[in-house]
Motif scaffolding. Structure first.
Motif, PDB file in Angstrom:
ATOM      1  N   PHE A 226       8.655  19.705   0.057  1.00 19.89           N
ATOM      2  CA  PHE A 226       8.015  20.906  -0.488  1.00 19.89           C
ATOM      3  C   PHE A 226       6.948  21.399   0.474  1.00 19.89           C
ATOM      4  CE2 PHE A 226       4.779  22.987  -3.135  1.00 19.89           C
ATOM      5  CZ  PHE A 226       5.554  23.921  -3.806  1.00 19.89           C
ATOM      6  N   TYR A 227       6.232  20.446   1.115  1.00 21.02           N
ATOM      7  CA  TYR A 227       5.248  20.789   2.136  1.00 21.02           C
ATOM      8  C   TYR A 227       5.877  20.531   3.502  1.00 21.02           C
ATOM      9  CZ  TYR A 227       1.914  20.588  -1.749  1.00 21.02           C
ATOM     10  OH  TYR A 227       1.252  20.793  -2.929  1.00 21.02           O
ATOM     11  N   GLY A 228       6.718  21.433   3.936  1.00 25.09           N
ATOM     12  CA  GLY A 228       7.437  21.214   5.183  1.00 25.09           C
ATOM     13  C   GLY A 228       6.570  21.262   6.418  1.00 25.09           C
ATOM     14  N   HIS A 229       5.417  21.949   6.310  1.00 24.96           N
ATOM     15  CA  HIS A 229       4.511  22.030   7.462  1.00 24.96           C
ATOM     16  C   HIS A 229       3.752  20.721   7.650  1.00 24.96           C
ATOM     17  CE1 HIS A 229       1.916  22.655   4.013  1.00 24.96           C
ATOM     18  NE2 HIS A 229       0.867  22.364   4.770  1.00 24.96           N
ATOM     19  N   GLU A 230       3.848  19.824   6.665  1.00 26.03           N
ATOM     20  CA  GLU A 230       3.071  18.591   6.659  1.00 26.03           C
ATOM     21  C   GLU A 230       4.036  17.425   6.900  1.00 26.03           C
ATOM     22  OE1 GLU A 230       0.989  16.421   3.062  1.00 26.03           O
ATOM     23  OE2 GLU A 230      -0.084  18.273   3.562  1.00 26.03           O
ATOM     24  N   PRO A 231       4.178  16.976   8.135  1.00 23.60           N
ATOM     25  CA  PRO A 231       5.218  15.990   8.453  1.00 23.60           C
ATOM     26  C   PRO A 231       4.891  14.607   7.898  1.00 23.60           C
ATOM     27  CG  PRO A 231       3.790  16.313  10.338  1.00 23.60           C
ATOM     28  CD  PRO A 231       3.369  17.330   9.314  1.00 23.60           C
ATOM     29  N   PRO A 232       5.907  13.790   7.652  1.00 23.90           N
ATOM     30  CA  PRO A 232       5.652  12.400   7.275  1.00 23.90           C
ATOM     31  C   PRO A 232       5.079  11.652   8.472  1.00 23.90           C
ATOM     32  CG  PRO A 232       7.985  12.718   7.685  1.00 23.90           C
ATOM     33  CD  PRO A 232       7.352  14.075   7.766  1.00 23.90           C
ATOM     34  N   ASN A 233       4.265  10.650   8.197  1.00 24.75           N
ATOM     35  CA  ASN A 233       3.653   9.930   9.310  1.00 24.75           C
ATOM     36  C   ASN A 233       4.543   8.795   9.795  1.00 24.75           C
ATOM     37  OD1 ASN A 233       2.780   7.207   8.240  1.00 24.75           O
ATOM     38  ND2 ASN A 233       1.784   8.521   6.730  1.00 24.75           N
ATOM     39  N   PRO A 234       4.384   8.384  11.051  1.00 21.18           N
ATOM     40  CA  PRO A 234       5.200   7.295  11.606  1.00 21.18           C
ATOM     41  C   PRO A 234       4.644   5.909  11.328  1.00 21.18           C
ATOM     42  CG  PRO A 234       3.859   8.252  13.339  1.00 21.18           C
ATOM     43  CD  PRO A 234       3.569   9.047  12.091  1.00 21.18           C
TER      44      PRO A 234
ATOM     45  N   VAL B  28       0.840  -1.201   0.000  1.00 27.52           N
ATOM     46  CA  VAL B  28       0.000   0.000   0.000  1.00 27.52           C
ATOM     47  C   VAL B  28       0.873   1.248   0.000  1.00 27.52           C
ATOM     48  CG1 VAL B  28      -1.803   1.263   1.219  1.00 27.52           C
ATOM     49  CG2 VAL B  28      -1.825  -1.240   1.223  1.00 27.52           C
ATOM     50  N   LEU B  29       0.609   2.117  -0.968  1.00 26.19           N
ATOM     51  CA  LEU B  29       1.317   3.389  -1.108  1.00 26.19           C
ATOM     52  C   LEU B  29       0.385   4.532  -0.729  1.00 26.19           C
ATOM     53  CD1 LEU B  29       2.764   2.780  -4.711  1.00 26.19           C
ATOM     54  CD2 LEU B  29       3.741   2.041  -2.523  1.00 26.19           C
ATOM     55  N   THR B  30       0.927   5.538  -0.046  1.00 28.49           N
ATOM     56  CA  THR B  30       0.170   6.757   0.223  1.00 28.49           C
ATOM     57  C   THR B  30       1.101   7.947   0.038  1.00 28.49           C
ATOM     58  OG1 THR B  30       0.679   7.046   2.587  1.00 28.49           O
ATOM     59  CG2 THR B  30      -1.111   5.508   2.020  1.00 28.49           C
ATOM     60  N   GLY B  31       0.541   9.145   0.175  1.00 30.75           N
ATOM     61  CA  GLY B  31       1.365  10.342   0.098  1.00 30.75           C
ATOM     62  C   GLY B  31       2.268  10.524   1.292  1.00 30.75           C
ATOM     63  N   GLY B  32       2.100   9.704   2.325  1.00 28.99           N
ATOM     64  CA  GLY B  32       3.051   9.680   3.429  1.00 28.99           C
ATOM     65  C   GLY B  32       2.871  10.722   4.501  1.00 28.99           C
ATOM     66  N   GLY B  33       1.868  11.594   4.381  1.00 33.67           N
ATOM     67  CA  GLY B  33       1.680  12.639   5.365  1.00 33.67           C
ATOM     68  C   GLY B  33       0.599  12.292   6.373  1.00 33.67           C
ATOM     69  N   PRO B  34      -0.025  13.302   6.979  1.00 32.87           N
ATOM     70  CA  PRO B  34      -1.099  13.080   7.963  1.00 32.87           C
ATOM     71  C   PRO B  34      -2.424  12.750   7.295  1.00 32.87           C
ATOM     72  CG  PRO B  34      -0.009  15.238   8.204  1.00 32.87           C
ATOM     73  CD  PRO B  34       0.346  14.708   6.856  1.00 32.87           C
ATOM     74  N   GLY B  35      -3.487  12.697   8.097  1.00 31.88           N
ATOM     75  CA  GLY B  35      -4.831  12.473   7.588  1.00 31.88           C
ATOM     76  C   GLY B  35      -5.009  11.067   7.053  1.00 31.88           C
ATOM     77  N   ALA B  36      -5.680  10.962   5.905  1.00 37.64           N
ATOM     78  CA  ALA B  36      -5.915   9.650   5.294  1.00 37.64           C
ATOM     79  C   ALA B  36      -4.609   8.944   4.984  1.00 37.64           C
ATOM     80  CB  ALA B  36      -6.739   9.815   4.021  1.00 37.64           C
ATOM     81  N   MET B  37      -3.563   9.711   4.686  1.00 30.62           N
ATOM     82  CA  MET B  37      -2.258   9.132   4.348  1.00 30.62           C
ATOM     83  C   MET B  37      -1.623   8.409   5.534  1.00 30.62           C
ATOM     84  SD  MET B  37      -0.707  12.255   2.024  1.00 30.62           S
ATOM     85  CE  MET B  37      -1.212  13.565   3.154  1.00 30.62           C
ATOM     86  N   GLU B  38      -2.030   8.775   6.732  1.00 28.32           N
ATOM     87  CA  GLU B  38      -1.554   8.105   7.945  1.00 28.32           C
ATOM     88  C   GLU B  38      -2.509   7.005   8.369  1.00 28.32           C
ATOM     89  OE1 GLU B  38      -0.165   9.500  12.377  1.00 28.32           O
ATOM     90  OE2 GLU B  38      -2.150  10.152  11.672  1.00 28.32           O
ATOM     91  N   ALA B  39      -3.799   7.257   8.252  1.00 28.70           N
ATOM     92  CA  ALA B  39      -4.800   6.297   8.720  1.00 28.70           C
ATOM     93  C   ALA B  39      -4.696   4.968   7.987  1.00 28.70           C
ATOM     94  CB  ALA B  39      -6.201   6.889   8.548  1.00 28.70           C
ATOM     95  N   VAL B  40      -4.493   5.025   6.678  1.00 27.52           N
ATOM     96  CA  VAL B  40      -4.460   3.799   5.876  1.00 27.52           C
ATOM     97  C   VAL B  40      -3.332   2.866   6.304  1.00 27.52           C
ATOM     98  CG1 VAL B  40      -4.052   2.901   3.555  1.00 27.52           C
ATOM     99  CG2 VAL B  40      -5.724   4.727   3.915  1.00 27.52           C
TER     100      VAL B  40
ATOM    101  N   ILE C 184       4.364   2.007   2.122  1.00 27.92           N
ATOM    102  CA  ILE C 184       5.383   2.982   1.737  1.00 27.92           C
ATOM    103  C   ILE C 184       4.728   4.346   1.572  1.00 27.92           C
ATOM    104  CG2 ILE C 184       7.103   3.641   0.011  1.00 27.92           C
ATOM    105  CD1 ILE C 184       7.426   0.723  -0.699  1.00 27.92           C
ATOM    106  N   GLY C 185       5.258   5.339   2.272  1.00 27.34           N
ATOM    107  CA  GLY C 185       4.816   6.711   2.106  1.00 27.34           C
ATOM    108  C   GLY C 185       5.687   7.413   1.085  1.00 27.34           C
ATOM    109  N   ILE C 186       5.083   8.310   0.314  1.00 24.06           N
ATOM    110  CA  ILE C 186       5.840   9.066  -0.692  1.00 24.06           C
ATOM    111  C   ILE C 186       5.550  10.554  -0.467  1.00 24.06           C
ATOM    112  CG2 ILE C 186       6.357   9.291  -3.155  1.00 24.06           C
ATOM    113  CD1 ILE C 186       5.350   6.511  -3.602  1.00 24.06           C
ATOM    114  N   PRO C 187       6.171  11.131   0.566  1.00 20.84           N
ATOM    115  CA  PRO C 187       5.937  12.543   0.912  1.00 20.84           C
ATOM    116  C   PRO C 187       6.968  13.468   0.253  1.00 20.84           C
ATOM    117  CG  PRO C 187       7.098  11.446   2.691  1.00 20.84           C
ATOM    118  CD  PRO C 187       6.981  10.443   1.571  1.00 20.84           C
ATOM    119  N   THR C 188       6.919  14.739   0.622  1.00 23.71           N
ATOM    120  CA  THR C 188       7.821  15.722   0.030  1.00 23.71           C
ATOM    121  C   THR C 188       8.181  16.807   1.044  1.00 23.71           C
ATOM    122  OG1 THR C 188       8.008  17.459  -1.659  1.00 23.71           O
ATOM    123  CG2 THR C 188       5.804  16.938  -0.897  1.00 23.71           C
TER     124      THR C 188
END
Length: 366
Positions: free
Chosen positions: A251-259, A183-195, A245-249
């Motif tokens: 570029f959005y520094g205010h949006e941390p990668p999820n643990p 499972v791939l997500t954008g790697g940030g908070p919200g749905a990207m963390e919940a999944v 696997i999260g695929i964050p950036t």
């Protein structure tokens, strides 16, 4: 195709098999005591960030090898050979001191990149592009081991941990994990963390949802992010398959990668990251409710499917009928564009997670 060699042990095996280093790419190797390994044909070899003795360096240069040294004074390695782990990105974080998020590798890299501005000087622009290329190579290698085509889940970062939508995204992750999908997500908070939490702890969703709800949203400064992160790091996540696997950036520094993800393919360039995430999701994409960024991803994904520019059309699952047909009516437009094309049979609008997973399973078996 060039042979990439990322460990001294692999280099020894390569040479023991009687192979030379013509057209090989050696990445990040300390070869200061390994002159014998370089006593072979080196024309066309590329050495990225390798440490060499003076003798080997002179020999390599004379033989026509290309030597690219490491770039000093950066908080990141330009020539990475592996994806990031949460432990690596959050190294230096003390849950008892939320403000210590500013001391983490993740925060330091973002601060360094932000200091370069929108148009970094040529050296830093080159360093960031080389880093992102290395991340793409590491991601390709990780996904090559998948037994089924990887599936991506897209959705908004604003979904709070205490919301019903967050729990629904966790249940989606649990269903995808039980089906065996990477499972791939954008790697940030919200749905990207919940999944990914759902993938990794499918039998503890209610308890985990309640625990995470103690810090429902992330703040915009180091302390706010740290409070959110400390709660997210508290669960004892099993190191089990399938992989998330999260695929964050940055570029959005205010949006941390999820643990919650096992690994992160974190990029500097958001455009490269977003296109790459949709491209590698060869098993399909599930769209949960989101905002403008998610809508952009919908049409970027459909464009690939419409023109089959990167391979056969893959599933597009719109999870949430009312949202995708009334609130943000992207699904009907995609369905209209797909009429009579191969993509048409792989588009689904549903409220049923099991129906969504069934379509993804059908595609992976096709």
């Amino acid at each position: 195709m060039r042979t990439e060699i990322t460990t001294v042990e692999a280099l020894r095996e390569h040479r023991a098999a009687g192979r030379d280093l013509r057209d090989a790419v050696l990445i990040g190797l300390d070869l200061t005591g390994e002159d014998d390994l370089l006593r072979t044909a080196l024309d066309g070899a590329v050495l990225l960030g390798c440490e060499l003795s003076g003798k080997s360096r002179r020999k390599a240069e004379a033989a026509g090898a290309l030597l690219f040294p490491d770039i000093p004074a950066l908080p990141y390695h330009v020539y990475r050979t592996a994806l990031y782990t949460p432990a690596e990105l959050f190294d230096g974080f003390d849950p008892a001191r939320p403000e210590s998020y500013a001391d983490t590798l993740d925060a330091r890299i973002h601060a360094h990149s932000k200091a370069q501005g929108r148009t970094p000087d040529p050296l830093h622009a080159l360093a960031e592009r080389l880093h992102d290329h290395s991340i793409t190579s590491a991601l390709d290698e990780a996904l090559a081991a998948c037994t089924q085509p990887p599936v991506a889940v897209m959705g908004g970062h604003a979904l709070t941990r205490d919301s019903s939508g967050y729990k629904a995204a966790m249940r989606l992750g649990a269903a995808l994990g039980r089906a065996g999908f990477t499972v791939l997500t954008g790697g940030g908070p919200g749905a990207m963390e919940a999944v990914p939490y759902g993938v990794r702890m499918p039998d503890h969703i209610d308890e985990l949802h309640a625990e995470l709800g103690r810090a429902p949203r992330f703040g915009s400064d180091a302390t706010g992010i740290g409070e959110w992160l400390a709660t997210g790091l508290a669960p004892d996540l099993p190191a089990t398959e399938p992989l998330t696997i999260g695929i964050p950036t940055w570029f959005y520094g205010h949006e941390p990668p999820n643990p919650a993800c096992h690994r992160h393919a974190k990029y500097f360039a958001n455009s490269v990251r977003k296109d790459g995430l949709l491209t590698v999701a060869t098993g399909g994409v599930v769209y949960t409710p989101g905002s403008a960024g998610t809508v952009q991803e919908v049409f970027q994904d459909y464009t690939q499917n419409h023109y089959t520019s990167i391979g056969p059309a893959a599933p597009m699952v719109f999870l949430g009928k009312d949202f995708w047909t009334t609130d943000v009516p992207a699904a009907p437009l995609v369905q209209q564009l797909a009429r009579g094309r191969a993509a048409e049979e792989w588009i689904l609008v549903t409220d049923d997670v099991e129906e969504a997973v069934a379509l993804l399973r059908k595609y992976s078996a096709a």
